[in-house]
Write an enzyme that holds these catalytic residues in place. Structure first.
Site, short mmCIF file in Angstrom:
data_model
loop_
_atom_site.label_atom_id
_atom_site.label_comp_id
_atom_site.label_asym_id
_atom_site.label_seq_id
_atom_site.Cartn_x
_atom_site.Cartn_y
_atom_site.Cartn_z
N ALA A 82 0.84 -1.19 0.00
CA ALA A 82 0.00 0.00 0.00
C ALA A 82 0.88 1.24 0.00
CB ALA A 82 -0.89 0.00 1.24
N GLY A 121 0.77 -5.18 0.93
CA GLY A 121 -0.32 -5.28 -0.05
C GLY A 121 0.16 -5.87 -1.36
N GLU A 124 -0.07 -9.47 -0.79
CA GLU A 124 -1.51 -9.81 -0.71
C GLU A 124 -2.12 -9.86 -2.12
OE1 GLU A 124 -3.13 -8.04 3.45
OE2 GLU A 124 -2.00 -6.61 2.22
N GLU A 145 3.89 -5.30 7.58
CA GLU A 145 3.03 -4.23 8.09
C GLU A 145 3.27 -3.94 9.57
OE1 GLU A 145 0.75 -5.76 4.49
OE2 GLU A 145 2.18 -6.52 5.98
N1 T1G Z 1 4.57 3.43 0.14
C1 T1G Z 1 5.05 4.64 -0.22
N2 T1G Z 1 6.38 4.92 -0.45
C2 T1G Z 1 7.22 3.90 -0.32
C3 T1G Z 1 6.80 2.59 0.07
C4 T1G Z 1 5.41 2.38 0.29
N3 T1G Z 1 4.90 1.19 0.63
N4 T1G Z 1 7.89 1.80 0.13
C5 T1G Z 1 8.95 2.58 -0.21
N5 T1G Z 1 8.55 3.83 -0.48
C6 T1G Z 1 9.40 4.95 -0.91
C7 T1G Z 1 10.43 5.36 0.15
O1 T1G Z 1 9.89 6.26 1.06
C8 T1G Z 1 11.52 5.98 -0.72
O2 T1G Z 1 11.10 7.28 -1.05
C9 T1G Z 1 11.47 5.14 -1.98
O3 T1G Z 1 10.18 4.50 -2.00
C10 T1G Z 1 12.52 4.06 -2.01
O4 T1G Z 1 12.43 3.33 -0.79
C11 T1G Z 1 -3.05 -3.29 2.98
C12 T1G Z 1 -1.65 -1.42 4.42
C13 T1G Z 1 10.52 -1.79 -0.33
C14 T1G Z 1 12.29 -2.76 1.05
O5 T1G Z 1 6.11 -1.99 4.68
O6 T1G Z 1 10.47 -1.64 3.33
O7 T1G Z 1 0.75 -2.79 2.38
O8 T1G Z 1 12.84 8.55 0.14
O9 T1G Z 1 14.66 4.05 0.11
O10 T1G Z 1 16.05 0.60 0.47
O11 T1G Z 1 -1.72 -4.80 4.02
O12 T1G Z 1 11.19 0.76 1.01
O13 T1G Z 1 13.10 8.07 -2.28
O14 T1G Z 1 11.32 9.64 -1.50
O15 T1G Z 1 13.30 2.27 1.28
O16 T1G Z 1 15.39 -0.23 -1.80
C15 T1G Z 1 3.72 -2.53 3.51
C16 T1G Z 1 7.93 -0.56 2.95
C17 T1G Z 1 2.95 -1.27 3.37
C18 T1G Z 1 7.36 -1.90 2.67
C19 T1G Z 1 12.78 -0.87 -0.54
N6 T1G Z 1 4.99 -2.38 2.82
N7 T1G Z 1 9.10 -0.29 2.13
O17 T1G Z 1 13.87 -0.47 0.18
O18 T1G Z 1 14.34 1.79 -0.95
S1 T1G Z 1 1.47 -1.34 4.33
C20 T1G Z 1 6.10 -2.10 3.48
C21 T1G Z 1 10.29 -0.87 2.43
C22 T1G Z 1 0.44 -2.36 3.44
C23 T1G Z 1 -1.63 -3.65 3.29
C24 T1G Z 1 -0.87 -2.66 4.10
C25 T1G Z 1 11.45 -0.48 1.56
C26 T1G Z 1 11.72 -1.50 0.44
P1 T1G Z 1 12.15 8.43 -1.15
P2 T1G Z 1 13.74 2.90 0.03
P3 T1G Z 1 15.02 0.39 -0.56
#
Ligand code: T1G
Length: 717
Positions: A82, A121, A124, A145
């Site tokens: 998400a 997501g 999912e 999450e």
């Molecule tokens: N949403 C928005 N922005 C995101 C994002 C996300 N999910 N993931 C990364 N970014 C942005 C981040 O802020 C950065 O921006 C750029 O992408 C590169 O990220 C319904 C509700 C995927 C392992 O928890 O763990 O799904 O600083 O520097 O080191 O169940 O990002 O360049 O402007 O971290 O290569 C669940 C979160 C969401 C994964 C990549 N997903 N992301 O790492 O790059 S909740 C997560 C990460 C959800 C559902 C629920 C890591 C990465 P900027 P980065 P990276």
């Protein structure tokens, strides 16, 4: 449907739709529609992407020429889940659970071609597809999450247990850990590992399944008999000190448990309710703030992507003590060769053996393979001469915390290091400008302040000296990520950012001891509140002699000297902390701490000797005074420009000082409390205790203007 291989798109009827089209492309390969998500940087499932997917699947399902559908991503990402940036602003329909239900309901087989990272997501979404083919080099599959203080909210707590079993699913969801494609296949999450082009192999897989009815995970039932007895009770008993705080882990267990008794059609709406409960908590907001704060820290004003960084392929480390060997391991673990220099053979052997022991222990515990341990050790070159560092791209000095010694080494390095090499000091308090000034290349000098144990602690305080070059700062920030650290910039002052705040916090702790609190009271209150370890236990772990030497170098006077009397006396008794079996606490053979009546009596006596009015100090007061001293000092540091952002300070405390991420950090806590309240409380303590509680002008101003640290940071972006 247009000719095979043609790009298809929706009719453009408005900007939202244009975005939706832009982020989803559909291509036909024979009678298979390949739907590709293309929403850089990580295919976050924002509104446009959800809308685009819904439309693309409707199209493909309605098209008689389409027999099967393949869903895939772009580049390194299938989808990172998400769009976290939407959480604060609120989500709009179509919601992700809806989109996934639509995909699962497809009458044509849907195969996820997992080309890269699939998290939250994103995973999912893949679980909503009927089959999953993954590229063999996929390393990041998971439902993390919980690290954001929430739970999977698009069916993950209901579908994952059906796909890989309840026990494994619960473990993945509670830990937020990532697994790779191989482990995914072994667990039953991935149906096929693609040796070649994942999309091509997914298309072939889909074609081979057009004759069979789609396999919908959502229609599978769970055999409760296969669930280990007591699984959920054990899980509930294990989450007391979960790094995501008290709520999300409980919510995750509750939701996964529902998968045993409810069909997916009922389990998902319940999951959503529980998701909302977790998402509404301050802990979730703090963890999401921490997620972005950590990424923001990497942005250095005036240093854009156009600044060319320097190559760092070889590193020299001076000093084979605790810090030197920890830093060496951090680089070896990242595959970077290190030359480690010591002054005597014994000291060098001591350092090398410590490194060997750590690597073999990691192999024994299965964290790395024997081969990896051997490979890392092969990249280590022990040396007895500084001149052996003449070719190193980066040299880090990690010797005794003594200015004269550090200046002597830097003066020598100035004549030894190759031109263009970066020369860094691991000092935790000393003036980096003064050290740089003994060289003719101050632009190549900076502080790289690691935290003990340096191969474990994630924080790297990157101390920018007055003449440090932009390219050196950009190189250091990139290098931090490369060795698995969180790099945060700090300016030069006594203790930089982290330790300067720590000194204020530690001082207040000593004041509370003299007023009547015991070490157990103070540490107990802060650990119950969430700190990984109380300040006095941390002091015993780090070694009381370290801070004793720093205090002696500083020659404290007045109240500061009085507040240091107790730790000084303890050190002068030869009690240096865990390493001598006694400090503020006594330690048994397993290094387990025990309160020590002798020290409690010493503290009482010193309090009385200093005629400090004795009083009962509640746990709430211990926490409040500790947090407010941290935030007040943090505000002074921010106003002086020693820290770039309040969020940088929080990122430091979360990654270097055991501050719980679900509490956001000292500055986030101050905002959460409200700066008007913070100002009021600080002024009350100032009236009671005097100068050390003088309010930071920045807090006074922000409180008066109704401002916050977060708003201040935002203005700086
Ligand atoms: N949403 C928005 N922005 C995101 C994002 C996300 N999910 N993931 C990364 N970014 C942005 C981040 O802020 C950065 O921006 C750029 O992408 C590169 O990220 C319904 C509700 C995927 C392992 O928890 O763990 O799904 O600083 O520097 O080191 O169940 O990002 O360049 O402007 O971290 O290569 C669940 C979160 C969401 C994964 C990549 N997903 N992301 O790492 O790059 S909740 C997560 C990460 C959800 C559902 C629920 C890591 C990465 P900027 P980065 P990276």
């Amino acid at each position: 449907m247009a000719s095979p291989g043609a790009k298809l798109g929706l009719q453009t009827i408005g900007s939202e739709q244009e975005r939706a089209v832009a982020v989803v492309e559909t291509e036909k390969q024979g009678d298979v529609a390949v739907i590709r998500m293309n929403n850089p940087p990580v295919n976050a499932l924002g509104h446009a992407l959800r809308t685009g997917l819904e439309a693309a699947f409707a199209d493909a399902n309605a098209d008689p020429a389409v027999q099967a559908i393949v869903l895939t991503g772009t580049g390194r990402f299938f989808s990172a889940g998400a769009d976290i940036t939407e959480f604060a602003s609120g989500m709009k329909e179509p919601f992700l659970p809806q989109v996934i239900d639509t995909i699962e309901a497809s009458t044509k087989p849907v195969v996820a071609a997992v080309n890269g990272t699939a998290l939250g997501g994103g995973l999912e979404l893949a679980l909503g597809c009927h089959y999953r083919v993954a590229a063999k080099d996929v390393r990041q599959l998971g439902l993390p999450e919980i690290k954001l203080g929430i739970i999977p909210g698009a069916g993950g707590t209901q579908r994952l247990p059906r796909a890989i079993g309840v026990e494994k699913a619960l473990d993945l969801i509670l830990s937020g850990a990532f697994i790779d494609a191989k482990a995914g296949a072994a667990a039953g999450l991935i149906d096929k590992i693609a040796e070649g082009d994942v999309v091509a192999e997914a298309v072939a897989f889909a074609k081979a399944h057009t004759a069979k009815p789609p396999r919908r995970i959502g229609q599978q039932t769970i055999d409760a008999a296969k669930v280990p007895a007591g699984l959920f009770e054990k899980a509930r008993a294990s989450i007391a000190r979960h790094p995501s705080g008290p709520l999300a882990p409980k919510c995750a267990i509750d939701a996964v448990e529902l998968s045993l008794t409810l069909p997916v059609s009922e389990g998902i709406p319940r999951e959503r309710q529980i998701f909302r409960e977790a998402a509404a908590s301050p802990y979730a907001r703090a963890l999401q703030y921490a997620f972005f704060a950590e990424r923001q820290a990497a942005n250095l004003p005036g240093i854009g992507a156009d600044v060319k960084t320097r190559a760092v392929e070889t590193v020299g480390i001076i000093g084979g003590g605790t810090m030197g060997t920890g830093i060496t391991l951090a680089f070896l673990n990242a595959g970077i060769p290190v030359t480690l220099v010591e002054t005597t053979q014994d000291a060098l052997d001591g350092g090398v053996n410590r490194i060997k022991d750590t690597l073999s222990a990691n192999a024994r515990r299965g964290r790395i393979t024997e081969a990896q341990a051997a490979d890392r050790l092969a990249k280590l070159t022990p040396a007895l001469e500084l001149k052996d560092l003449g070719k190193a791209d980066l040299i880090i000095e990690a010797v005794f915390e003594n200015m004269a010694l550090k200046k002597e080494i830097f003066a020598k390095l100035d004549g030894i290091a190759r031109s263009g090499a970066i020369i860094a000091t691991n000092t935790s308090t000393l003036d980096v400008d003064e050290i740089a000034a003994v060289t003719k290349r101050p632009q190549d000098v900076l502080g790289l302040h690691f935290f003990s144990p340096a191969n474990i602690m994630r924080l790297l305080e990157i101390v920018r000296a007055a003449k440090t070059g932009n390219d050196v700062m950009a190189t250091a920030m990139g290098l931090a990520k490369r060795i698995g650290k969180v790099g945060v910039q700090a300016g030069v002052c006594d203790g930089f950012v982290g330790n300067r705040m720590l000194a204020a916090y530690a001082e207040e702790v000593q004041a509370m001891l003299l007023e009547g609190a015991t070490p157990t009271d103070v540490d107990g209150a802060l650990e119950t509140w969430g700190m990984a370890m109380g300040p006095l236990a941390v002091a015993d772990l780090a070694g009381l002699d370290v801070s004793y030497r720093i205090r002696k170098e500083r020659k404290l006077v007045g109240e500061r000297a009085q507040l240091a009397r107790v730790p000084d006396k303890i050190v002068e008794m030869g009690r240096l902390g865990q390493k001598t079996g006694a400090g503020f606490y006594k330690y048994d053979a397993n290094r387990k701490r025990q309160r020590d009546p002798e020290i409690e009596a010493l503290i009482r006596a010193e309090g009385n000797a200093q005629q400090v009015r004795q009083k009962a100090i509640s746990a709430d007061e211990v926490v409040e005074r500790s947090l407010l001293r941290l935030a007040n000092e943090g505000a002074k540091i921010l106003a002086e420009g020693i820290a770039l952002r309040a969020s940088d300070t929080d990122t430091m405390y979360l990654n270097g000082y055991g501050f719980p991420a679900w509490r956001g950090g000292p500055m986030w806590q101050a905002d959460h409390l409200g700066l008007a309240k913070v100002a009021e409380r600080i002024k009350a303590y100032h009236a009671q205790y005097g100068e050390r509680w003088k309010i930071a002008p920045l807090i006074e101003k922000l409180a008066a203007d109704g401002g916050s640290f977060a708003a201040l940071d935002k203005k700086k972006r």
